[in-house]
Design an enzyme around this catalytic site. Structure first.
Site, mmCIF file in Angstrom:
data_model
loop_
_atom_site.group_PDB
_atom_site.id
_atom_site.type_symbol
_atom_site.label_atom_id
_atom_site.label_comp_id
_atom_site.label_asym_id
_atom_site.label_seq_id
_atom_site.Cartn_x
_atom_site.Cartn_y
_atom_site.Cartn_z
ATOM 1 N N GLN A 144 -43.591 -30.474 47.977
ATOM 2 C CA GLN A 144 -43.279 -29.738 49.350
ATOM 3 C C GLN A 144 -42.356 -30.683 50.107
ATOM 4 O OE1 GLN A 144 -47.705 -29.669 50.346
ATOM 5 N NE2 GLN A 144 -47.054 -30.314 52.409
ATOM 6 N N HIS B 231 -57.881 -34.148 60.906
ATOM 7 C CA HIS B 231 -58.682 -33.659 59.486
ATOM 8 C C HIS B 231 -60.159 -33.924 59.574
ATOM 9 C CE1 HIS B 231 -54.755 -35.778 58.342
ATOM 10 N NE2 HIS B 231 -54.629 -34.721 57.773
ATOM 11 N N SER C 32 -50.063 -37.349 61.073
ATOM 12 C CA SER C 32 -49.868 -38.644 60.351
ATOM 13 C C SER C 32 -48.479 -39.405 60.589
ATOM 14 C CB SER C 32 -49.984 -38.316 58.649
ATOM 15 O OG SER C 32 -51.311 -37.951 58.460
ATOM 16 N N GLU D 53 -58.175 -37.753 63.475
ATOM 17 C CA GLU D 53 -59.329 -36.943 64.086
ATOM 18 C C GLU D 53 -59.103 -35.308 63.687
ATOM 19 O OE1 GLU D 53 -62.232 -37.611 65.380
ATOM 20 O OE2 GLU D 53 -61.986 -39.711 64.828
ATOM 21 N N MET E 158 -53.292 -34.628 52.866
ATOM 22 C CA MET E 158 -52.172 -35.494 52.220
ATOM 23 C C MET E 158 -52.448 -36.847 52.629
ATOM 24 S SD MET E 158 -48.528 -33.791 51.923
ATOM 25 C CE MET E 158 -47.917 -33.913 53.421
HETATM 26 O O1 PAF Z 1 -51.031 -29.819 55.466
HETATM 27 C C1 PAF Z 1 -50.965 -30.381 54.651
HETATM 28 O O2 PAF Z 1 -51.631 -31.737 54.595
HETATM 29 C C2 PAF Z 1 -50.494 -30.228 53.263
HETATM 30 O O3 PAF Z 1 -49.321 -29.152 53.473
HETATM 31 C C3 PAF Z 1 -51.429 -29.687 52.165
HETATM 32 C C4 PAF Z 1 -51.959 -28.226 52.874
HETATM 33 C C5 PAF Z 1 -52.478 -30.339 52.065
HETATM 34 C C6 PAF Z 1 -50.738 -29.123 51.082
HETATM 35 O O4 PAF Z 1 -50.254 -30.264 50.312
#
Ligand code: PAF
Length: 277
Positions: A61, A37, A186, A35, A30
């Site tokens: 979500q 990611h 984040s 780090e 998102m």
């Molecule tokens: O973990 C996340 O950042 C989100 O839940 C995802 C898997 C990208 C889905 O929007």
């Protein structure tokens, strides 16, 4: 060196993916990358000839009372980080591209979504499963990478893939932490200096429970209480010792278990977990 392509429509993304051919690793995010990611990107690059990342703050979500509007965003910075990390394709659609007028589908995963995060955030995992199914269909990865920090999300996505026979291998990589133990997120960005100083108690409390497990303690409630004792000043949504696959709460630990919690510091909600056994 291949230059990174940034795609914003489904048609562009499909064309770029087809042009690339071969196996592709996918890191869905998102945005507002950290780090954690980038460790998933590195893992994907080690496993696959090419890597794609997605940046999409998925509105479905988030509940109406949650932090969708204030969720941190910085696309130029994210793209710089992904390019430096060697990503080949980035899919960064707008909400209307993912959810055009008339969109009316939901992927609901049963069994593991009504507890823990799912109990506190009704509808959250339907939003996650729906967007991840869409991203898998659009990007068509061979493998997809998720962090252990969102432990329940990983369980839900593994079940999504298994139950719907999606041809994607799900890889769950270890949580990346600050030197003081705080799991990267984040949402750490929301913490005041005082809250940031208090936040490492979360990992300390989970580690204390794990140390007792490692020393032979198998009574789940004793471990839950040990975690609560370490977090006296926090508002806790839940403290859980559950089966690592079914996420059902345990009395005694006889198979791999997940120690997890959600804690609120002011208006910021943090989650973390450790595997036991
Ligand atoms: O973990 C996340 O950042 C989100 O839940 C995802 C898997 C990208 C889905 O929007």
């Amino acid at each position: 060196m291949r230059s990174m392509k940034v795609l914003t429509t489904v048609a562009e993304m499909r064309a770029a993916r087809a042009e690339l051919g071969g196996d592709l690793g996918l890191v869905p995010t998102m945005g507002y990358l950290h780090e954690g990611h980038l460790s998933l990107v590195a893992r994907s690059r080690a496993d696959n000839p090419a890597t794609a990342a997605t940046i999409f703050v998925n509105p479905t979500q988030f509940a109406p009372n949650e932090d969708l509007a204030r969720y941190p965003r910085d696309l130029p910075r994210d793209l710089g980080l992904l390019e430096a990390a060697g990503v080949d394709l980035v899919f960064a659609p707008q909400p209307a591209e993912m959810y055009p007028p008339g969109f009316d589908a939901t992927v609901t995963i049963g069994g593991v979504t009504d507890v823990l995060e799912g109990a506190v955030r009704p509808g959250h995992f339907a939003g996650v499963a729906t967007v991840v199914a869409k991203l898998f269909n659009i990007v068509q990865p061979a493998r997809a990478y998720f962090g252990q920090k969102d432990a329940q999300q990983s369980v839900v996505i593994r079940k999504l893939v298994r139950d719907l026979n999606l041809p994607v291998q799900v890889v769950v990589a270890p949580t990346v932490r600050e030197p003081d133990g705080l799991a990267l997120s984040s949402r750490n960005n929301y913490l005041t200096a005082e809250q940031r100083a208090a936040a490492p108690a979360i990992h300390r409390a989970l580690s204390a429970a794990k140390a007792r497990f490692d020393a032979g303690e198998r009574d789940a409630e004793t471990l839950r209480q040990a975690i609560r004792d370490g977090l006296a000043g926090f508002t806790l949504d839940y403290v859980s010792i559950a089966d690592a696959d079914t996420l059902r709460e345990l009395d005694r630990i006889e198979a791999p278990a997940l120690a997890s919690l959600a804690a609120r510091l002011g208006t910021t909600r943090l989650i973390d977990n450790l595997l036991l056994g």
